[in-house]
Design an enzyme around this catalytic site. Sequence first.
Site, PDB file in Angstrom:
ATOM      1  N   ASP A   1       0.794  -1.238   0.000  1.00  7.36           N
ATOM      2  CA  ASP A   1       0.000   0.000   0.000  1.00  7.36           C
ATOM      3  C   ASP A   1       0.827   1.290   0.000  1.00  7.36           C
ATOM      4  O   ASP A   1       0.518   2.235   0.738  1.00  7.36           O
ATOM      5  CB  ASP A   1      -0.955   0.013   1.188  1.00  7.36           C
ATOM      6  CG  ASP A   1      -1.950  -1.133   1.168  1.00  7.36           C
ATOM      7  OD1 ASP A   1      -1.918  -1.934   0.222  1.00  7.36           O
ATOM      8  OD2 ASP A   1      -2.753  -1.227   2.112  1.00  7.36           O
TER       9      ASP A   1
ATOM     10  N   ASP B   1      -4.726  -0.773  -1.942  1.00  3.68           N
ATOM     11  CA  ASP B   1      -6.145  -0.571  -1.650  1.00  3.68           C
ATOM     12  C   ASP B   1      -6.811  -0.050  -2.919  1.00  3.68           C
ATOM     13  O   ASP B   1      -6.253   0.821  -3.603  1.00  3.68           O
ATOM     14  CB  ASP B   1      -6.320   0.454  -0.533  1.00  3.68           C
ATOM     15  CG  ASP B   1      -6.331  -0.180   0.854  1.00  3.68           C
ATOM     16  OD1 ASP B   1      -6.139  -1.406   0.951  1.00  3.68           O
ATOM     17  OD2 ASP B   1      -6.539   0.560   1.831  1.00  3.68           O
TER      18      ASP B   1
ATOM     19  N   HIS C   1     -10.584   0.788  -3.276  1.00  3.05           N
ATOM     20  CA  HIS C   1     -11.927   0.788  -2.715  1.00  3.05           C
ATOM     21  C   HIS C   1     -12.980   1.401  -3.642  1.00  3.05           C
ATOM     22  O   HIS C   1     -12.697   2.387  -4.337  1.00  3.05           O
ATOM     23  CB  HIS C   1     -11.957   1.590  -1.413  1.00  3.05           C
ATOM     24  CG  HIS C   1     -11.088   1.029  -0.335  1.00  3.05           C
ATOM     25  ND1 HIS C   1     -11.114  -0.298   0.037  1.00  3.05           N
ATOM     26  CD2 HIS C   1     -10.167   1.636   0.482  1.00  3.05           C
ATOM     27  CE1 HIS C   1     -10.255  -0.493   1.025  1.00  3.05           C
ATOM     28  NE2 HIS C   1      -9.674   0.661   1.315  1.00  3.05           N
TER      29      HIS C   1
ATOM     30  N   SER D   1     -15.451   0.698   5.240  1.00  2.00           N
ATOM     31  CA  SER D   1     -14.439   1.217   6.167  1.00  2.00           C
ATOM     32  C   SER D   1     -14.483   2.740   6.282  1.00  2.00           C
ATOM     33  O   SER D   1     -13.874   3.309   7.198  1.00  2.00           O
ATOM     34  CB  SER D   1     -13.034   0.787   5.715  1.00  2.00           C
ATOM     35  OG  SER D   1     -12.657   1.447   4.514  1.00  2.00           O
TER      36      SER D   1
ATOM     37  N   HIS E   1     -10.534   6.955   1.360  1.00  7.44           N
ATOM     38  CA  HIS E   1      -9.161   6.892   0.856  1.00  7.44           C
ATOM     39  C   HIS E   1      -9.041   5.826  -0.231  1.00  7.44           C
ATOM     40  O   HIS E   1      -9.829   4.882  -0.280  1.00  7.44           O
ATOM     41  CB  HIS E   1      -8.181   6.567   1.995  1.00  7.44           C
ATOM     42  CG  HIS E   1      -8.423   5.212   2.610  1.00  7.44           C
ATOM     43  ND1 HIS E   1      -9.401   4.997   3.572  1.00  7.44           N
ATOM     44  CD2 HIS E   1      -7.841   4.003   2.399  1.00  7.44           C
ATOM     45  CE1 HIS E   1      -9.397   3.719   3.916  1.00  7.44           C
ATOM     46  NE2 HIS E   1      -8.464   3.092   3.221  1.00  7.44           N
TER      47      HIS E   1
ATOM     48  N   LYS F   1      -6.792  -4.944  -3.300  1.00  6.63           N
ATOM     49  CA  LYS F   1      -7.579  -5.408  -2.162  1.00  6.63           C
ATOM     50  C   LYS F   1      -8.571  -4.336  -1.731  1.00  6.63           C
ATOM     51  O   LYS F   1      -8.471  -3.186  -2.137  1.00  6.63           O
ATOM     52  CB  LYS F   1      -6.678  -5.808  -0.988  1.00  6.63           C
ATOM     53  CG  LYS F   1      -5.784  -4.716  -0.435  1.00  6.63           C
ATOM     54  CD  LYS F   1      -4.828  -5.288   0.608  1.00  6.63           C
ATOM     55  CE  LYS F   1      -3.913  -4.229   1.193  1.00  6.63           C
ATOM     56  NZ  LYS F   1      -4.596  -3.269   2.074  1.00  6.63           N
TER      57      LYS F   1
ATOM     58  N   GLU G   1     -14.103  -5.241   5.213  1.00  9.69           N
ATOM     59  CA  GLU G   1     -12.870  -4.550   5.563  1.00  9.69           C
ATOM     60  C   GLU G   1     -11.717  -5.516   5.324  1.00  9.69           C
ATOM     61  O   GLU G   1     -11.711  -6.630   5.861  1.00  9.69           O
ATOM     62  CB  GLU G   1     -12.896  -4.118   7.032  1.00  9.69           C
ATOM     63  CG  GLU G   1     -11.597  -3.518   7.521  1.00  9.69           C
ATOM     64  CD  GLU G   1     -11.251  -2.212   6.834  1.00  9.69           C
ATOM     65  OE1 GLU G   1     -10.725  -2.273   5.703  1.00  9.69           O
ATOM     66  OE2 GLU G   1     -11.515  -1.153   7.407  1.00  9.69           O
TER      67      GLU G   1
ATOM     68  N   ALA H   1       0.522   0.562   6.445  1.00 10.07           N
ATOM     69  CA  ALA H   1       1.171   0.944   7.686  1.00 10.07           C
ATOM     70  C   ALA H   1       1.469  -0.327   8.470  1.00 10.07           C
ATOM     71  O   ALA H   1       0.703  -1.298   8.414  1.00 10.07           O
ATOM     72  CB  ALA H   1       0.280   1.863   8.515  1.00 10.07           C
TER      73      ALA H   1
ATOM     74  N   CYS I   1      -2.108  -2.779   7.686  1.00  7.40           N
ATOM     75  CA  CYS I   1      -2.048  -3.594   6.475  1.00  7.40           C
ATOM     76  C   CYS I   1      -0.757  -4.396   6.344  1.00  7.40           C
ATOM     77  O   CYS I   1      -0.777  -5.527   5.849  1.00  7.40           O
ATOM     78  CB  CYS I   1      -2.264  -2.708   5.247  1.00  7.40           C
ATOM     79  SG  CYS I   1      -3.918  -1.984   5.206  1.00  7.40           S
TER      80      CYS I   1
END
Length: 202
Positions: free
Chosen positions: A9, A51, A53, A59, A70, A105, A112, A136, A140
């Site tokens: 990420d 990520d 999304h 989330s 985000h 993902k 989530e 982080a 993740c």
Amino acid sequence: MKKYLVVVDVQKDFCEGGKLAVNGGKDIAKKIYNFIKSNKEKFDTVIFTKDNHPDNHCSFKNNGGMWPEHCVKNTDGAEFAEKYIELFEDKQRTLSELPFKIILKGENPNIEQYGVSCGANFVPEDGDEYYVTGIALDYCVKECAKMTAKVHPNAKIFILEDMTAKINQELLRGFNRDSFIKSITIDAPNVELVNSYDAFRE
């Protein structure tokens, strides 16, 4: 036995100026970038997670979750941090001679998904090594390491602590450090928290 570098990420929204900025994200992104360019011969494959999304992801705070919006699909914030695109361009010859894989993902709006098994589509060999970096550490990165370890119990998973950014800056001090390590190894004993110098010392 194969060696994999996992980059979790490293996206614009997780770096300073992004919608879910992590302190030190830009510096870690740069450090990992330079590490890849200098050490690509040490790895069989580089695995990137992102990520990705939908805008109605569970989330997000406006959907009842705990995080600001985000890394929404097709937005600038979901893109890799600056300069990373160079790694994928043949003219740069960084990854043109090294296989790489991108895993998306968090695409299901109702789930989530902090982590993913980074070796799910690889044929496992005893003693495979995964070196996990990124953003982080306390979310993740940790979950990607744990999930990979569970799917590949005979592999060795190394989290390169000095190549991660943390949301909780107190995480690795004193008792918190021990608790953090136990929170991983209780479910995944084949995960270790190390630094890149020790991991690749000649």
